[in-house]
Write a protein that holds these residues in place. Structure first.
Motif, PDB file in Angstrom:
ATOM      1  N   LEU A 178       1.914  -0.588   3.707  1.00  0.00           N
ATOM      2  CA  LEU A 178       3.106  -0.985   2.976  1.00  0.00           C
ATOM      3  C   LEU A 178       3.825   0.264   2.512  1.00  0.00           C
ATOM      4  O   LEU A 178       3.206   1.325   2.346  1.00  0.00           O
ATOM      5  N   ILE A 179       5.119   0.175   2.339  1.00  0.00           N
ATOM      6  CA  ILE A 179       5.920   1.288   1.837  1.00  0.00           C
ATOM      7  C   ILE A 179       6.360   0.930   0.427  1.00  0.00           C
ATOM      8  O   ILE A 179       6.974  -0.123   0.202  1.00  0.00           O
ATOM      9  N   VAL A 180       6.014   1.823  -0.506  1.00  0.00           N
ATOM     10  CA  VAL A 180       6.321   1.600  -1.919  1.00  0.00           C
ATOM     11  C   VAL A 180       6.811   2.906  -2.534  1.00  0.00           C
ATOM     12  O   VAL A 180       6.663   3.979  -1.951  1.00  0.00           O
ATOM     13  N   GLN A 181       7.371   2.804  -3.717  1.00  0.00           N
ATOM     14  CA  GLN A 181       7.742   3.990  -4.472  1.00  0.00           C
ATOM     15  C   GLN A 181       6.482   4.722  -4.928  1.00  0.00           C
ATOM     16  O   GLN A 181       5.439   4.107  -5.151  1.00  0.00           O
ATOM     17  N   GLU A 182       6.573   6.015  -5.090  1.00  0.00           N
ATOM     18  CA  GLU A 182       5.422   6.843  -5.433  1.00  0.00           C
ATOM     19  C   GLU A 182       4.706   6.357  -6.692  1.00  0.00           C
ATOM     20  O   GLU A 182       3.479   6.333  -6.746  1.00  0.00           O
ATOM     21  N   GLU A 183       5.446   5.917  -7.683  1.00  0.00           N
ATOM     22  CA  GLU A 183       4.828   5.478  -8.938  1.00  0.00           C
ATOM     23  C   GLU A 183       4.082   4.146  -8.804  1.00  0.00           C
ATOM     24  O   GLU A 183       3.312   3.766  -9.687  1.00  0.00           O
ATOM     25  N   ALA A 184       4.264   3.444  -7.706  1.00  0.00           N
ATOM     26  CA  ALA A 184       3.557   2.179  -7.491  1.00  0.00           C
ATOM     27  C   ALA A 184       2.190   2.372  -6.841  1.00  0.00           C
ATOM     28  O   ALA A 184       1.385   1.434  -6.817  1.00  0.00           O
ATOM     29  N   VAL A 185       1.895   3.570  -6.342  1.00  0.00           N
ATOM     30  CA  VAL A 185       0.639   3.793  -5.618  1.00  0.00           C
ATOM     31  C   VAL A 185      -0.561   3.546  -6.528  1.00  0.00           C
ATOM     32  O   VAL A 185      -1.460   2.769  -6.189  1.00  0.00           O
ATOM     33  N   GLU A 186      -0.611   4.209  -7.677  1.00  0.00           N
ATOM     34  CA  GLU A 186      -1.771   4.062  -8.567  1.00  0.00           C
ATOM     35  C   GLU A 186      -2.003   2.622  -9.009  1.00  0.00           C
ATOM     36  O   GLU A 186      -3.142   2.146  -8.964  1.00  0.00           O
ATOM     37  N   PRO A 187      -0.971   1.886  -9.446  1.00  0.00           N
ATOM     38  CA  PRO A 187      -1.217   0.487  -9.825  1.00  0.00           C
ATOM     39  C   PRO A 187      -1.734  -0.371  -8.663  1.00  0.00           C
ATOM     40  O   PRO A 187      -2.578  -1.247  -8.869  1.00  0.00           O
ATOM     41  N   LEU A 188      -1.272  -0.123  -7.444  1.00  0.00           N
ATOM     42  CA  LEU A 188      -1.741  -0.911  -6.300  1.00  0.00           C
ATOM     43  C   LEU A 188      -3.182  -0.550  -5.945  1.00  0.00           C
ATOM     44  O   LEU A 188      -3.971  -1.431  -5.598  1.00  0.00           O
ATOM     45  N   VAL A 189      -3.538   0.708  -6.061  1.00  0.00           N
ATOM     46  CA  VAL A 189      -4.935   1.100  -5.845  1.00  0.00           C
ATOM     47  C   VAL A 189      -5.817   0.427  -6.901  1.00  0.00           C
ATOM     48  O   VAL A 189      -6.913  -0.052  -6.597  1.00  0.00           O
ATOM     49  N   ALA A 190      -5.324   0.345  -8.137  1.00  0.00           N
ATOM     50  CA  ALA A 190      -6.085  -0.324  -9.199  1.00  0.00           C
ATOM     51  C   ALA A 190      -6.265  -1.812  -8.885  1.00  0.00           C
ATOM     52  O   ALA A 190      -7.335  -2.377  -9.143  1.00  0.00           O
ATOM     53  N   ILE A 191      -5.245  -2.442  -8.329  1.00  0.00           N
ATOM     54  CA  ILE A 191      -5.356  -3.859  -7.950  1.00  0.00           C
ATOM     55  C   ILE A 191      -6.452  -4.034  -6.903  1.00  0.00           C
ATOM     56  O   ILE A 191      -7.311  -4.909  -7.030  1.00  0.00           O
ATOM     57  N   VAL A 192      -6.433  -3.197  -5.876  1.00  0.00           N
ATOM     58  CA  VAL A 192      -7.443  -3.312  -4.818  1.00  0.00           C
ATOM     59  C   VAL A 192      -8.832  -3.024  -5.376  1.00  0.00           C
ATOM     60  O   VAL A 192      -9.812  -3.666  -4.984  1.00  0.00           O
ATOM     61  N   THR A 193      -8.929  -2.099  -6.310  1.00  0.00           N
ATOM     62  CA  THR A 193     -10.218  -1.803  -6.948  1.00  0.00           C
ATOM     63  C   THR A 193     -10.779  -3.046  -7.625  1.00  0.00           C
ATOM     64  O   THR A 193     -11.987  -3.285  -7.586  1.00  0.00           O
TER      65      THR A 193
ATOM     66  N   LEU B 251       1.613   3.635   2.129  1.00  0.00           N
ATOM     67  CA  LEU B 251       0.299   3.418   1.536  1.00  0.00           C
ATOM     68  C   LEU B 251      -0.506   2.559   2.502  1.00  0.00           C
ATOM     69  O   LEU B 251      -0.061   1.484   2.905  1.00  0.00           O
ATOM     70  N   THR B 252      -1.679   3.056   2.909  1.00  0.00           N
ATOM     71  CA  THR B 252      -2.525   2.340   3.852  1.00  0.00           C
ATOM     72  C   THR B 252      -3.903   2.135   3.252  1.00  0.00           C
ATOM     73  O   THR B 252      -4.506   3.084   2.739  1.00  0.00           O
ATOM     74  N   PHE B 253      -4.368   0.905   3.291  1.00  0.00           N
ATOM     75  CA  PHE B 253      -5.725   0.557   2.875  1.00  0.00           C
ATOM     76  C   PHE B 253      -6.515   0.196   4.118  1.00  0.00           C
ATOM     77  O   PHE B 253      -6.025  -0.542   4.983  1.00  0.00           O
ATOM     78  N   TYR B 254      -7.748   0.697   4.217  1.00  0.00           N
ATOM     79  CA  TYR B 254      -8.664   0.374   5.303  1.00  0.00           C
ATOM     80  C   TYR B 254      -9.846  -0.363   4.698  1.00  0.00           C
ATOM     81  O   TYR B 254     -10.568   0.191   3.875  1.00  0.00           O
TER      82      TYR B 254
END
Length: 99
Positions: free
Chosen positions: A62-77, A6-9
């Motif tokens: 960062l490398i995370v499990q697939e199910e963690a992607v959406e919650p982390l995107v929500a955190i950054v949002t 998962l990469t955030f720019y």
């Protein structure tokens, strides 16, 4: 379970805030690097970047499990920041540690 890269720019000035938000949402190590983006897509650029033709950005991997992607995107949002954040996630085919 699939590992995802998962990469955030984000804008360089928003890097610390985005990284702090992610640190509270995951135990995964964060890899931060500064980047200079050249191109013609300046939708996220401030006036000075448009004049220079280059965007100063930070990338956070960062490398995370697939199910963690959406919650982390929500955190950054929800993180307080001044500029848009782009992101992508890619499956990790292999990884390891070489000692």
């Amino acid at each position: 379970m699939t590992d995802m890269l998962l990469t955030f720019y984000c804008a360089a000035v928003d890097r610390d805030g985005v990284a702090d938000g992610l640190r509270h949402g995951t135990q995964a190590p964060l890899h931060l690097r500064d980047e200079q983006v050249l191109g013609r897509d300046f939708g996220d650029a401030v006036a000075g970047e448009q004049v220079r033709g280059a965007l100063r950005r930070a990338a956070i991997d960062l490398i995370v499990q697939e199910e963690a992607v959406e919650p982390l995107v929500a955190i950054v949002t929800g993180v307080r920041r001044g500029h848009p954040v782009r992101w992508h996630a890619c499956p990790v085919a292999a990884r390891g540690r070489i000692a």
